[in-house]
Design an enzyme around this catalytic site. Structure first.
Site, PDB file in Angstrom:
ATOM      1  N   HIS A  67       0.660  -1.108   0.181  1.00  0.00           N
ATOM      2  CA  HIS A  67      -0.002  -0.008  -0.050  1.00  0.00           C
ATOM      3  C   HIS A  67       0.805   1.256  -0.318  1.00  0.00           C
ATOM      4  O   HIS A  67       2.104   1.127   0.654  1.00  0.00           O
ATOM      5  CB  HIS A  67      -0.889   0.088   1.097  1.00  0.00           C
ATOM      6  CG  HIS A  67      -2.058   0.925   1.157  1.00  0.00           C
ATOM      7  ND1 HIS A  67      -1.907   2.353   1.404  1.00  0.00           N
ATOM      8  CD2 HIS A  67      -3.289   0.816   0.855  1.00  0.00           C
ATOM      9  CE1 HIS A  67      -2.985   3.098   1.252  1.00  0.00           C
ATOM     10  NE2 HIS A  67      -3.733   1.939   0.733  1.00  0.00           N
ATOM     11  N   ASP A  78      -7.823  -4.116  -1.052  1.00  0.00           N
ATOM     12  CA  ASP A  78      -8.303  -4.555  -2.263  1.00  0.00           C
ATOM     13  C   ASP A  78      -8.280  -6.064  -2.538  1.00  0.00           C
ATOM     14  O   ASP A  78      -9.142  -6.498  -3.264  1.00  0.00           O
ATOM     15  CB  ASP A  78      -7.437  -3.638  -3.183  1.00  0.00           C
ATOM     16  CG  ASP A  78      -7.538  -2.199  -2.959  1.00  0.00           C
ATOM     17  OD1 ASP A  78      -8.918  -1.682  -3.048  1.00  0.00           O
ATOM     18  OD2 ASP A  78      -6.659  -1.470  -3.085  1.00  0.00           O
TER      19      ASP A  78
END
Length: 439
Positions: free
Chosen positions: A316, A374
């Site tokens: 991330h 995600d």
């Protein structure tokens, strides 16, 4: 003095010293409630003739905010001070919406009133349904949402005056309430099914599920476990500080644009594969891998610096530790797969094997390439029955309250000005025009 006032005031006992062109200047240091201090460079150009250069604004704070706090090193995400883990476990999307908008958790009476208000704003103007027929049948739902949300300003004139607190409040409620309806209608249009109207007897997530999956010819009963999983996904995506789409909403709003136009701009930014489209990219990656036996070869390619294979759903931009949202989504993912009994579905088996390797392989651990939110949300949404094209629209539904809270805060902040980033110009210096015949 409240926390934000304290954050906005410079710490008189400290200052950063900068020497530019042999000229020394003192820049004030500001402290927030928690998190890193910031060096206030607002007067840098005035005093030195220089700008700062920060591609992507990765080291620049463009505002002060009370809404969301992230500590990427420690894997912390707070909404108004409350840990995301506690909200996902104990709260609801509607309660989280109230919290983000108003700053505090509601009393039971306030929550009931807020829930009723949102519930009774879920229908869209009937004329708006005709917009959908103007799009090609195979239009991506995000393209449809950009257009329809932007067009709301043409229908709801009584909530576009950004300087009127009541207008801002009504627009906020309308956007939160109608976004699920708009997204569900985009989905129904894409598959050639009739629109399903919202139901006032259902909660936020359940209502969205029935608008997406019900058909007029037979009853549809929402599975409460699936509804709770979707509600949790919405909570996890409700806000995430100054990300690309939120910054876009703030930048658009800084010009005085109406809230519907600002949120449409946020939707457009969210559509990018590096932002809201990431969970869609995860499923595309799994499709490209093809079968479980090809996972080791894919991992080998990921480790090869000379291979351009893209690893989606891991790591991330902000979190250098395990994304706190991913831990919750991992649990939710396995609960849903167990409930639906589809762990043997080929694509999901690939995902689970990739997850297993990532959590134990030294390469992934060393580089802190943990599965992010995600990765798991895409798997859950597919298991529930959403096509890949609906992943990002559902993200937009979830993030709407965060956009609205940030927009509202920006409008009410006396320090905010119209956004106007500077640039480092590297083009030609001034030169004279040459006539066509002499070139």
């Amino acid at each position: 003095m409240n926390a934000q006032d304290g954050a906005k005031k410079a710490d008189a006992s400290r200052a950063a010293t900068l020497i530019v062109n042999n000229k020394q200047m003192q820049m004030p240091v500001r402290s927030g409630t928690i998190g890193p201090d910031v060096v206030d460079v607002a007067k840098l150009y005035r005093d030195t003739g220089c700008f700062t250069y920060d591609p992507g604004f990765t080291s620049t704070a463009n505002c002060s905010s009370k809404i969301t706090y992230i500590d990427g090193e420690q894997g912390v995400l707070l909404y108004r001070g409350y840990p995301i883990e506690q909200l996902a476990q104990n709260s609801s999307m509607i309660e989280t919406c109230y919290l983000l908008l108003n700053g505090e958790l509601p009393s039971k009476a306030d929550l009931d009133t807020f829930r009723t208000t949102i519930t009774h704003h879920t229908m869209v103007h009937e004329q708006m349904t005709s917009f959908y027929s103007g799009f090609r049948r195979d239009a991506h739902p995000m393209a449809v949402m950009c257009g329809v949300v932007g067009a709301m300003a043409a229908f709801y004139h009584d909530s576009t005056n950004i300087h009127d607190p009541m207008h801002r409040k009504i627009a906020s409620h309308r956007l939160i309430a109608k976004m699920p309806t708009i997204a569900a209608m985009a989905y129904k249009y894409s598959i050639g099914q009739p629109f399903i109207y919202p139901r006032n007897d259902l909660d936020y997530a359940s209502n969205f599920l029935q608008m997406c999956f019900a058909v007029p010819c037979e009853p549809y009963v929402v599975n409460p476990i699936i509804a709770r999983a979707l509600d949790r996904i919405m909570i996890l995506h409700a806000d995430h500080e100054q990300n690309a789409s939120t910054s876009t909403v703030r930048l658009a709003g800084s010009s005085g644009a109406n809230p519907f136009a600002c949120i449409a701009a946020g939707i457009a930014s969210l559509w990018g594969p590096s932002h809201g489209g990431a969970n869609e990219a995860v499923l595309n990656m799994l499709n490209e891998i093809g079968t479980v036996d090809k996972v080791p070869e894919f991992v080998k390619r990921v480790k090869d610096k000379n291979d351009n294979v893209l690893l989606m759903g891991f790591g991330h931009r902000v979190y250098k530790n395990y994304d706190p949202r991913a831990k919750i989504m991992q649990q939710t993912c396995h609960e849903i797969l167990d409930l639906l009994g589809i762990k043997n579905e080929p694509l999901l088996k690939i995902a689970m094997e990739l997850e297993r390797i990532a959590l134990h392989d030294e390469y992934f651990i060393e580089k802190k390439l943990y599965p992010n939110v995600d990765f798991y949300s895409g798997i859950v949404l597919r298991a529930i029955g959403f096509p890949v094209s609906m992943f990002t629209p559902l993200f937009a539904v979830s993030r709407t309250v965060g956009w609205i809270a940030q927009w509202k805060e920006m409008i009410e902040d006396p320090e905010q000005k119209i956004g106007r980033p500077r640039q480092l110009y590297i083009g030609p210096a001034q030169r004279d025009y040459v006539a066509t015949t002499k070139r």
